[in-house]
Design an enzyme around this catalytic site. Structure first.
Site, PDB file in Angstrom:
ATOM      1  N   ARG A 187       0.793  -1.232   0.000  1.00  8.15           N
ATOM      2  CA  ARG A 187       0.000   0.000   0.000  1.00  8.15           C
ATOM      3  C   ARG A 187       0.821   1.276   0.000  1.00  8.15           C
ATOM      4  NH1 ARG A 187      -5.593  -0.878   3.043  1.00  8.15           N
ATOM      5  NH2 ARG A 187      -5.725  -3.131   3.059  1.00  8.15           N
ATOM      6  N   ASP A 188       2.091   1.230   0.356  1.00  8.67           N
ATOM      7  CA  ASP A 188       2.885   2.468   0.401  1.00  8.67           C
ATOM      8  C   ASP A 188       4.283   2.204  -0.161  1.00  8.67           C
ATOM      9  OD1 ASP A 188       3.397   5.128   0.852  1.00  8.67           O
ATOM     10  OD2 ASP A 188       3.981   4.858   2.939  1.00  8.67           O
ATOM     11  N   LEU A 189       4.351   1.585  -1.322  1.00  7.13           N
ATOM     12  CA  LEU A 189       5.640   1.268  -1.947  1.00  7.13           C
ATOM     13  C   LEU A 189       6.238   2.528  -2.562  1.00  7.13           C
ATOM     14  CD1 LEU A 189       7.382  -1.276  -2.489  1.00  7.13           C
ATOM     15  CD2 LEU A 189       6.365  -1.332  -4.773  1.00  7.13           C
ATOM     16  N   ASN A 241      11.009   3.317   1.081  1.00  9.24           N
ATOM     17  CA  ASN A 241      10.700   2.065   1.764  1.00  9.24           C
ATOM     18  C   ASN A 241      11.423   0.873   1.148  1.00  9.24           C
ATOM     19  OD1 ASN A 241       8.997   3.300   3.563  1.00  9.24           O
ATOM     20  ND2 ASN A 241       7.158   2.916   2.369  1.00  9.24           N
TER      21      ASN A 241
END
Length: 748
Positions: free
Chosen positions: A200-202, A206
């Site tokens: 969801r937050d690539l 990260n």
């Protein structure tokens, strides 16, 4: 204070200790924190002011900080195993804990303790989620976490984030390498059973690098759903520039990560974002309604057309039209890297590379700094390239003139007639003499050397002065040889070690009667690398794996990749005795066969020339050469890896029920056996070695009629689901938690 800059410390009592030694003593409470210490030229300070710890880890320095908390570089010191390991430790700030407690209406002291427990549970969930991906080498591994003192210890990556790496020079080969490994990490997450894991937050921040390998982090973001303002950044949210259209609307699918993956690769290839806006509203409007910039025109590298086509498909608005992570891996893996030119964008080392790079970059750049966040030096690059090209041409001309002068000097020296013969090297002469001396010693003492190698007792000679005593005129002593029986004692003769004969290596042909060869696969985890061959039995359809047995005390054998299914049993034996059959579940034929006795399983195996595994064979297949308590390379039990009681307890907790409650109907809830292959495979490619159903083996118990079962079942606690647990049932017993796995042995 950065403790990595100081290796040794002097204590007040005059003792000098290393940093790791001080940490181990502080953690073991063997030293007082009020004791003074100093560096070689520093001032005296209490140990408590210099050395701080979190749990069992010593803090070396701060790696970074954010709105939620800080990340530290820690070290784990194990005195018993003499082991030191660097870790990255995430810990929430005290201000966040207080603010979170106040927003929930809690009192100061009790509220802070409550906030610690809540955030600790968040870290526990993140550890559980990431542990499901422990086998994948492209996901950051969770080493430890604590609920009472909220922190999480992660694998330390020594090359920073991908965002930092993108600010430096890289090649086309790096682009393909990064793309393939990011897609591999997503493939592992999206293929988890029973539920896929969505990041969801690539984004580049990260994605970490360790020794050149990609590691995806922060998979726990998708489950952090607290609504407090202090934790709003943790909620399964997104970064707008990398967000898919459905993520903006609060939805998330596996295709959402594919969109973020495409944005990352677009920035790597083009040095700009596919969508740009003056504010967040305009940016979201373009992401939702407009097409991205043409990647083929914006690309700074001459990439393969298949990469451009893949990324264009990733930007489809319809999630059903986007490719899967497996397709992305296939595209990047199919490109031959050996034939690609290594073109850099910053680092210049050869004249050809400079010329190619200079022509590939645009002469006039009009893109703003916001569109190129990681390439701030792009506008100054052209001048630098031109200067380096001119300097290389100047150096080449100077080298050419110097070579001409060198050739002329050599020609004059060759024509001269007053050449003196070269002197012989003294070192060579000494070496020849040394070799001759060693050779002479070896030849003269060859018998003694032979006795030393084979440990034969030496013939001893005992001299007596009996002759000289009776006849003092004769001073020459008489030597008498001891008989052979006295020379060779029985104890030494028994201890004699003879050279061992070489064991014969059994080679199994690729073609085996009754089987069809399906492939050769290599599995890796850390330092463990296994290469196996897979076959399929033509008559029963059972898939087998030929395990490598070199260097172990086992004859070659093949073992079933899965437990024998109900469909395979019914096809061979007729009637299906299983309780959880297709009349109960739609996919009952794919469930392992159960309610079969040990004798029934033997009858099935003997019909096709198979056998049940022995205890050694089963344990070797389960361990898959991994030196850990569990085959996924960890000493921590992961319930989601094993279909067992602990796993079903977690599933039923989400439904507000308890697995051990007598009022819960396991069949109705579906908390029984699952289709074979539902759990991740081990390093031999075998599935369901732990859990699902017990597996019959050839071992016999204390009673003549008892037979061994291994691996645990769907209703077993975690203590029974490991490679070492052994239990026994009657060979006539039929239970809904016992099945079997077939083995094909090869005689020596």
């Amino acid at each position: 204070m950065d403790l990595t800059k100081h290796k040794h410390w002097q204590l007040q009592n005059g003792q000098v200790l290393a940093t790791t030694e001080i940490f181990s003593k502080i953690i073991a409470q063997e030293i007082d924190k009020n004791e003074l210490c100093r560096t070689q030229q520093g001032a005296w300070q209490p140990l408590g002011n210099v050395f701080s710890t979190i749990g069992k880890y010593g803090i070396l320095r701060e790696l970074g900080s954010g709105a939620f908390g800080k990340v530290y570089l820690g070290i784990e010191v194990d005195k018993r195993q003499r082991h030191e390991r660097l870790v990255a430790i995430k810990k929430p700030a005290e201000s966040v804990l207080r603010q979170y407690a106040q927003e929930e209406g809690k009192s100061d002291r009790e509220g802070e303790m409550w906030a610690r427990m809540q955030i600790g549970q968040v870290f526990s969930n993140e550890a559980l989620l990431t542990a499901r991906l422990a086998i994948c080498p492209h996901v950051v591994k969770v080493i430890d976490h604590s609920v009472t003192e909220p922190y999480i210890a992660l694998e330390f990556c020594n090359e920073g984030t991908l965002a930092q790496r993108m600010a430096k020079s890289y090649t086309i080969k790096d682009i393909y390498h990064w793309g393939r490994q990011i897609a591999c990490g997503l493939q592992a997450a999206h293929s988890l059973q029973p539920d896929a894991l969505i990041h969801r937050d690539l984004k580049p921040q990260n994605i970490l690098l360790h020794n050149g390998e990609i590691k995806i982090s922060d998979f726990g973001t998708s489950q952090m759903t607290y609504m407090a303002e202090s934790l709003r950044s943790l909620k399964g949210g997104y970064t707008p520039k990398y967000a898919a259209p459905e993520a903006i609307n609060g939805q998330a699918y596996t295709a959402t990560d594919i969109w973020s993956f495409a944005v990352i690769m677009f920035v790597v290839i083009c040095h700009e974002y596919p969508f740009a806006g003056e504010n967040i509203t305009q940016l979201m409007m373009k992401i939702t309604c407009q097409d991205p910039k043409p990647i083929a025109k914006c690309s700074k590298f001459p990439l393969d057309n298949s990469v451009y086509d893949l990324l264009n498909r990733c930007f489809e608005k319809d999630v059903q039209q986007r490719p899967t992570a497996e397709e992305c891996v296939a595209v990047f893996s199919a490109i031959p890297l050996e034939n690609k030119q290594q073109e850099t964008i910053v680092d210049i080392s050869r004249e050809k590379t400079v010329a190619k790079t200079a022509t590939s970059l645009p002469q006039n750049s009009t893109t703003s700094h916001d569109d190129k966040p990681h390439f701030a030096e792009s506008n100054r690059l052209q001048n630098r390239l031109a200067q380096q090209a001119n300097s290389i041409q100047t150096i080449a001309a100077a080298n050419k003139s110097r070579n001409a002068r060198t050739k002329s000097r050599k020609a004059k020296a060759k024509r001269s007639t007053t050449q003196t013969p070269p002197k012989k090297s003294k070192c060579l002469l000494f070496a020849v003499i040394g070799v001759m001396v060693v050779g002479a010693v070896v030849i003269s003492q060859r018998k003694a050397i032979k006795r030393f190698i084979y440990k034969q007792p030496m013939r001893t000679k005992i001299t007596t002065n009996k002759t000289s005593a009776t006849n003092p005129v004769k001073n020459k002593p008489r030597q008498k040889t001891v008989p052979r029986k006295i020379q060779k004692p029985v104890t030494k003769e028994k201890a004699r070690v003879l050279p061992k004969e070489k064991s014969k290596k059994i080679i199994i042909s690729k073609d085996i009667d009754g089987f069809v060869f399906t492939g050769r696969i290599t599995y890796e985890l850390g330092n463990v690398r296994n290469t196996v061959r897979e076959y399929k039995h033509l008559e029963t359809g059972i898939e087998f794996v030929l395990l490598p047995t070199t260097g172990i005390d086992l004859s070659p054998f093949m073992i079933g990749k899965y437990e024998v299914t109900q469909q395979q049993w019914r096809k061979s034996m007729g009637k299906n005795p299983s309780q959880f059959n297709k009349n109960v579940y739609a996919k009952g034929d794919l469930h392992p066969v159960e309610n079969v006795s040990w004798r029934d399983a033997q009858r099935f195996c003997q019909k096709y020339g198979f056998d049940l595994p022995s205890g050694k064979q089963w344990e070797y297949a389960c361990r898959s050469r991994v030196k850990a308590y569990y085959y996924w390379g960890n000493n921590t039990f992961i319930p989601s890896y094993v279909v067992c009681a602990d796993y079903w307890q977690l599933v039923l907790q989400k439904r507000g029920k308890n697995f051990r409650d007598t009022n819960v109907n396991w069949v109705t809830e579906g908390t029984v056996t699952q289709p074979v292959g539902s759990t991740p495979r081990n390093l031999f490619g075998l599935h369901d070695m732990l859990g699902n159903v017990f597996e019959w083996c050839l071992g016999q118990g204390t009673k003549p009629d008892s037979r061994m079962v291994r691996g645990g079942s769907w209703m077993s606690p975690r203590m029974q689901c490991n490679h070492a647990y052994v239990y026994y049932f009657s060979s006539f017993a039929t239970k809904n938690e016992v099945g079997f796995r077939a083995v094909k042995n090869f005689d020596e």
